[in-house]
Design a protein around this motif. Sequence first.
Motif, PDB file in Angstrom:
ATOM      1  N   GLU A  65       0.838  -1.209   0.000  1.00  0.00           N
ATOM      2  CA  GLU A  65       0.000   0.000   0.000  1.00  0.00           C
ATOM      3  C   GLU A  65       0.869   1.255   0.000  1.00  0.00           C
ATOM      4  OE1 GLU A  65      -0.249  -2.279   2.830  1.00  0.00           O
ATOM      5  OE2 GLU A  65      -1.395  -3.523   1.452  1.00  0.00           O
ATOM      6  N   VAL A  66       1.973   1.222   0.751  1.00  0.00           N
ATOM      7  CA  VAL A  66       2.894   2.361   0.802  1.00  0.00           C
ATOM      8  C   VAL A  66       3.557   2.544  -0.558  1.00  0.00           C
ATOM      9  CG1 VAL A  66       5.025   3.246   1.845  1.00  0.00           C
ATOM     10  CG2 VAL A  66       3.279   2.154   3.281  1.00  0.00           C
ATOM     11  N   GLN A  67       4.008   1.442  -1.144  1.00  0.00           N
ATOM     12  CA  GLN A  67       4.639   1.521  -2.461  1.00  0.00           C
ATOM     13  C   GLN A  67       3.679   2.075  -3.506  1.00  0.00           C
ATOM     14  OE1 GLN A  67       7.105  -1.718  -3.934  1.00  0.00           O
ATOM     15  NE2 GLN A  67       7.045  -2.683  -1.913  1.00  0.00           N
ATOM     16  N   ARG A  68       2.464   1.577  -3.510  1.00  0.00           N
ATOM     17  CA  ARG A  68       1.461   2.053  -4.481  1.00  0.00           C
ATOM     18  C   ARG A  68       1.206   3.548  -4.320  1.00  0.00           C
ATOM     19  NH1 ARG A  68      -2.302  -0.835  -7.350  1.00  0.00           N
ATOM     20  NH2 ARG A  68      -3.831   0.752  -6.807  1.00  0.00           N
ATOM     21  N   SER A  69       1.056   3.991  -3.092  1.00  0.00           N
ATOM     22  CA  SER A  69       0.789   5.397  -2.822  1.00  0.00           C
ATOM     23  C   SER A  69       1.947   6.278  -3.306  1.00  0.00           C
ATOM     24  CB  SER A  69       0.550   5.603  -1.330  1.00  0.00           C
ATOM     25  OG  SER A  69       0.406   6.969  -1.041  1.00  0.00           O
ATOM     26  N   LEU A  70       3.162   5.889  -2.993  1.00  0.00           N
ATOM     27  CA  LEU A  70       4.326   6.675  -3.420  1.00  0.00           C
ATOM     28  C   LEU A  70       4.476   6.667  -4.935  1.00  0.00           C
ATOM     29  CD1 LEU A  70       6.924   5.662  -0.683  1.00  0.00           C
ATOM     30  CD2 LEU A  70       5.841   7.897  -0.988  1.00  0.00           C
ATOM     31  N   PHE A  71       4.286   5.508  -5.545  1.00  0.00           N
ATOM     32  CA  PHE A  71       4.397   5.407  -7.000  1.00  0.00           C
ATOM     33  C   PHE A  71       3.350   6.296  -7.669  1.00  0.00           C
ATOM     34  CE2 PHE A  71       3.756   2.415 -10.858  1.00  0.00           C
ATOM     35  CZ  PHE A  71       4.644   3.131 -11.634  1.00  0.00           C
ATOM     36  N   GLU A  72       2.136   6.272  -7.156  1.00  0.00           N
ATOM     37  CA  GLU A  72       1.077   7.101  -7.731  1.00  0.00           C
ATOM     38  C   GLU A  72       1.419   8.585  -7.607  1.00  0.00           C
ATOM     39  OE1 GLU A  72      -3.635   6.830  -8.280  1.00  0.00           O
ATOM     40  OE2 GLU A  72      -2.876   6.190  -6.322  1.00  0.00           O
ATOM     41  N   ARG A  73       1.923   8.987  -6.466  1.00  0.00           N
ATOM     42  CA  ARG A  73       2.318  10.386  -6.279  1.00  0.00           C
ATOM     43  C   ARG A  73       3.451  10.773  -7.235  1.00  0.00           C
ATOM     44  NH1 ARG A  73       3.391  10.543  -0.123  1.00  0.00           N
ATOM     45  NH2 ARG A  73       4.399  12.498  -0.650  1.00  0.00           N
ATOM     46  N   GLN A  74       4.386   9.861  -7.444  1.00  0.00           N
ATOM     47  CA  GLN A  74       5.490  10.139  -8.368  1.00  0.00           C
ATOM     48  C   GLN A  74       4.992  10.246  -9.804  1.00  0.00           C
ATOM     49  OE1 GLN A  74       7.764   6.759  -7.077  1.00  0.00           O
ATOM     50  NE2 GLN A  74       9.142   8.008  -5.840  1.00  0.00           N
ATOM     51  N   LEU A  75       4.063   9.390 -10.198  1.00  0.00           N
ATOM     52  CA  LEU A  75       3.477   9.475 -11.538  1.00  0.00           C
ATOM     53  C   LEU A  75       2.769  10.810 -11.745  1.00  0.00           C
ATOM     54  CD1 LEU A  75       2.003   5.868 -11.935  1.00  0.00           C
ATOM     55  CD2 LEU A  75       3.950   6.841 -13.199  1.00  0.00           C
ATOM     56  N   LEU A  76       2.025  11.236 -10.736  1.00  0.00           N
ATOM     57  CA  LEU A  76       1.325  12.525 -10.830  1.00  0.00           C
ATOM     58  C   LEU A  76       2.315  13.683 -10.925  1.00  0.00           C
ATOM     59  CD1 LEU A  76      -1.504  11.848  -8.236  1.00  0.00           C
ATOM     60  CD2 LEU A  76      -1.800  12.212 -10.705  1.00  0.00           C
ATOM     61  N   LEU A  77       3.383  13.633 -10.149  1.00  0.00           N
ATOM     62  CA  LEU A  77       4.395  14.684 -10.180  1.00  0.00           C
ATOM     63  C   LEU A  77       5.074  14.748 -11.550  1.00  0.00           C
ATOM     64  CD1 LEU A  77       6.059  16.868  -8.731  1.00  0.00           C
ATOM     65  CD2 LEU A  77       7.575  15.034  -7.935  1.00  0.00           C
ATOM     66  N   ALA A  78       5.444  13.595 -12.095  1.00  0.00           N
ATOM     67  CA  ALA A  78       6.088  13.566 -13.417  1.00  0.00           C
ATOM     68  C   ALA A  78       5.163  14.145 -14.479  1.00  0.00           C
ATOM     69  CB  ALA A  78       6.488  12.138 -13.775  1.00  0.00           C
ATOM     70  N   LYS A  79       3.900  13.807 -14.409  1.00  0.00           N
ATOM     71  CA  LYS A  79       2.936  14.333 -15.379  1.00  0.00           C
ATOM     72  C   LYS A  79       2.797  15.846 -15.240  1.00  0.00           C
ATOM     73  CE  LYS A  79      -0.900  12.370 -17.587  1.00  0.00           C
ATOM     74  NZ  LYS A  79      -1.975  11.412 -17.571  1.00  0.00           N
ATOM     75  N   LYS A  80       2.699  16.312 -14.004  1.00  0.00           N
ATOM     76  CA  LYS A  80       2.569  17.745 -13.745  1.00  0.00           C
ATOM     77  C   LYS A  80       3.781  18.515 -14.270  1.00  0.00           C
ATOM     78  CE  LYS A  80       2.115  21.011  -9.912  1.00  0.00           C
ATOM     79  NZ  LYS A  80       2.042  21.131  -8.448  1.00  0.00           N
ATOM     80  N   LYS A  81       4.962  17.942 -14.125  1.00  0.00           N
ATOM     81  CA  LYS A  81       6.201  18.607 -14.544  1.00  0.00           C
ATOM     82  C   LYS A  81       6.582  18.281 -15.987  1.00  0.00           C
ATOM     83  CE  LYS A  81       6.816  20.529 -10.561  1.00  0.00           C
ATOM     84  NZ  LYS A  81       6.700  21.958 -10.371  1.00  0.00           N
TER      85      LYS A  81
END
Length: 177
Positions: free
Chosen positions: A29-45
Amino acid sequence: LGRLLEEPEVVALGEIGLDYHYDDMAPKEVQRSLFERQLLLAKKKGRPVLVHDRDAHGDTLELLHRHRPFGVVHCFSGSVEMMRAVVALGMYIGIGGAVTFKNARVPLEVAREVPLDRLLLETDAPYMAPVPFRGKRCDSTMIAFTAEKIAELRGLPVQELLDITCENARCFFGLVR
């Protein structure tokens, strides 16, 4: 991290993803949450991602489908069907030394089937050294062995495969000749 992604020298966000191989690592669950946040950040940037997926194919694919990043699933270890799903998202497939291993079956199938315009060669250094260096520290000088194996599988001259994958890398990283 967000400010770093604005620097022109930073061309991608990686290696990010999921690794369910070891039970004593971070909870899923921690890995999924962090990965999702990283995907969102990469898309935003507006940066591509280099995705790590080890024994987490279903969750990785689900998050890739949900967020549709531009990127590569590196050191690809999934099935041909998963490769097709990743490519359908517009992503690249990174193949390394595993394709040269004696017991390689699925990596060979993927290497034969991945569209050439979606193929990247990689080392996964310092791991996954190709045969004849298996078990040794891997580095970029060994990538030719991976290229030779894939070219043989596809019935292509090695130089043609190297030219194609070099151009793919240029496109992926936004490098201009």
